[in-house]
Scaffold this active site. Structure first.
Site, PDB file in Angstrom:
ATOM      1  N   THR A  62       0.736  -1.330   0.102  1.00 35.84           N
ATOM      2  CA  THR A  62       0.201   0.158   0.056  1.00 35.84           C
ATOM      3  C   THR A  62       0.834   1.158  -0.072  1.00 35.84           C
ATOM      4  O   THR A  62       1.310   1.766   1.070  1.00 35.84           O
ATOM      5  CB  THR A  62      -0.889   0.057   1.262  1.00 35.84           C
ATOM      6  OG1 THR A  62      -1.845  -1.157   1.311  1.00 35.84           O
ATOM      7  CG2 THR A  62      -1.823   1.252   1.327  1.00 35.84           C
TER       8      THR A  62
ATOM      9  N   LYS B  20      -7.200   0.869  -3.122  1.00 30.31           N
ATOM     10  CA  LYS B  20      -6.820   0.318  -1.840  1.00 30.31           C
ATOM     11  C   LYS B  20      -6.918   1.123  -0.776  1.00 30.31           C
ATOM     12  O   LYS B  20      -7.565   1.071   0.327  1.00 30.31           O
ATOM     13  CB  LYS B  20      -5.385  -0.372  -1.840  1.00 30.31           C
ATOM     14  CG  LYS B  20      -4.823  -0.636  -0.559  1.00 30.31           C
ATOM     15  CD  LYS B  20      -5.612  -1.962  -0.027  1.00 30.31           C
ATOM     16  CE  LYS B  20      -5.336  -2.224   1.237  1.00 30.31           C
ATOM     17  NZ  LYS B  20      -3.817  -2.570   1.643  1.00 30.31           N
TER      18      LYS B  20
END
Length: 292
Positions: free
Chosen positions: A93, A169
C-alpha cells in the site's frame, strides 16, 4: 519463468510461501534473516543482496511504505538489476503519487510495472485467500495472473494506470477504518447503558452487516478487547489514512471522516499504543468516554 519476492513481513512471507507452489524458482530477500531461512527450508533460493532478487522474470515486492520501497528498489539497485521486458509487481500500500513515479521510472528502464495491493490480514494471506486489487497494462497483468491465483481468491482490475489500484486500496481502507471506529463508538455508547458489547456486536453482525468479515472479525476482537498481537497496527492505519488524505487533496476530494480518523489515530500512536491492532480504535473510543 523465474520469480522473486522482496519484503517478507507478516504478509509477504505467507504470500511468498504460496508462490512456491508454482514449482518455479523463487528467489527471496528480506532485511532480517529469519523469514528467508524459513522459505529456503521450503525450497526457495536465497538472495544475498536485494538486487540479486531482481534478476528474475517477475519480481514481487511487499514493503512497508513509499520510503522502504524507494530504499530497496532504487537505492538498493533492484530496478537497475532488472532486465528489459521483466515485470515488477508492487503489492504494498503506497501513495498514489509514488505509484506514478514508480511507473515512470520502470518505463524508462523498459521494465513492466503493475500495482497490486491486497485486502486481507496475514491469516488470509497464509490461506491464499487475499483479494488482489490490480492495475497496469492488461497484457502484463495477464502474464502474472497465475501467480495472483496462487496468492488470492480473486483479482479485481481497476484500470491501466498502476496508481488506480493504489487509489482503490486506500478508498477500501477508508471504509474499513470508518467501520472499526463506528463499532468502537457504538460499543462505548451501549456499555454506558449497561449493555454487554458482545451481544450488541452479535446483533450488528446478524442484521445490518450479516456476512461481513470486517464486522464479524473486528467485532469479535472489540468484544474480547483482543488488541494484540496485532495483525495490522494503529501505526500502519495512521500511515494509510495519511495516504488517503494526500490522495484526496491531490484530486480535490475532501475526506471529512478521514481527517477525524487521522486525529484519533495520531492521538493513539502518540500515547504509545501504535503497535496495538487497528481494532484498538475501540479502546481509544472507550477512553474518550471515560471507560476503563
Amino acid at each position: 519463468m523465474t520469480i522473486g519476492f522482496i519484503g517478507l513481513g507478516a504478509m509477504g512471507r505467507n504470500m511468498a510461501a504460496n508462490l512456491l507452489r508454482a514449482g518455479e524458482p523463487l528467489r527471496v530477500w528480506n532485511r532480517s534473516a529469519e523469514p528467508v531461512e524459513a522459505l529456503v527450508a521450503k525450497g526457495a533460493l536465497r538472495a544475498e543482496h536485494p538486487f540479486e532478487a531482481g534478476r528474475v522474470d517477475v519480481l514481487f515486492t511487499m514493503l512497508a511504505d513509499d520510503a522502504a520501497t524507494r530504499s530497496v528498489l532504487i537505492d538498493g539497485g533492484v530496478l537497475d538489476a532488472m532486465a528489459p521486458g521483466s515485470i515488477h509487481v508492487n503489492m504494498a500500500t503506497v501513495s498514489v503519487g509514488f505509484a506514478r513515479q514508480m511507473a515512470q521510472l520502470h518505463q524508462q528502464k523498459e521494465v513492466g510495472y503493475v500495482a497490486a495491493p491486497v485486502l486481507g490480514r496475514f491469516d488470509v494471506a497464509a490461506a491464499g485467500n487475499l483479494n488482489i486489487l490490480a492495475a497496469g497494462p492488461g497484457h502484463l497483468i495477464e502474464r502474472v495472473q497465475r501467480y495472483f491465483d496462487l496468492m488470492g481468491q480473486k483479482t479485481w482490475r481497476f484500470g491501466d494506470a498502476p496508481e488506480q489500484a493504489n487509489a482503490a486500496k486506500l478508498a477500501a481502507n477508508l471504509t474499513l477504518v470508518c467501520a472499526i471506529e463506528a463499532m468502537g463508538e457504538a460499543v462505548a455508547l451501549v456499555r454506558a447503558y449497561g449493555i454487554a458489547p458482545d451481544g450488541f456486536l452479535e446483533l450488528l453482525c446478524q442484521t445490518f452487516f450479516a456476512g461481513s468479515p470486517v464486522y464479524k472479525g473486528y467485532g469479535a476482537m472489540i468484544a474480547q478487547q483482543r488488541y494484540s498481537p496485532a495483525g495490522f497496527t494503529l501505526t500502519l492505519g495512521l500511515k494509510d489514512v495519511n495516504l488517503m488524505l494526500e490522495a484526496g487533496q491531490a484530486a480535490s476530494v475532501p475526506l471529512a471522516f478521514g481527517n477525524v480518523l487521522r486525529q484519533l489515530l495520531l492521538d493513539a500512536v502518540q500515547s504509545g499504543e501504535g503497535e496495538l491492532d487497528l481494532a484498538a480504535l475501540a479502546k481509544v473510543a472507550a477512553g474518550r468516554a471515560g471507560q476503563a
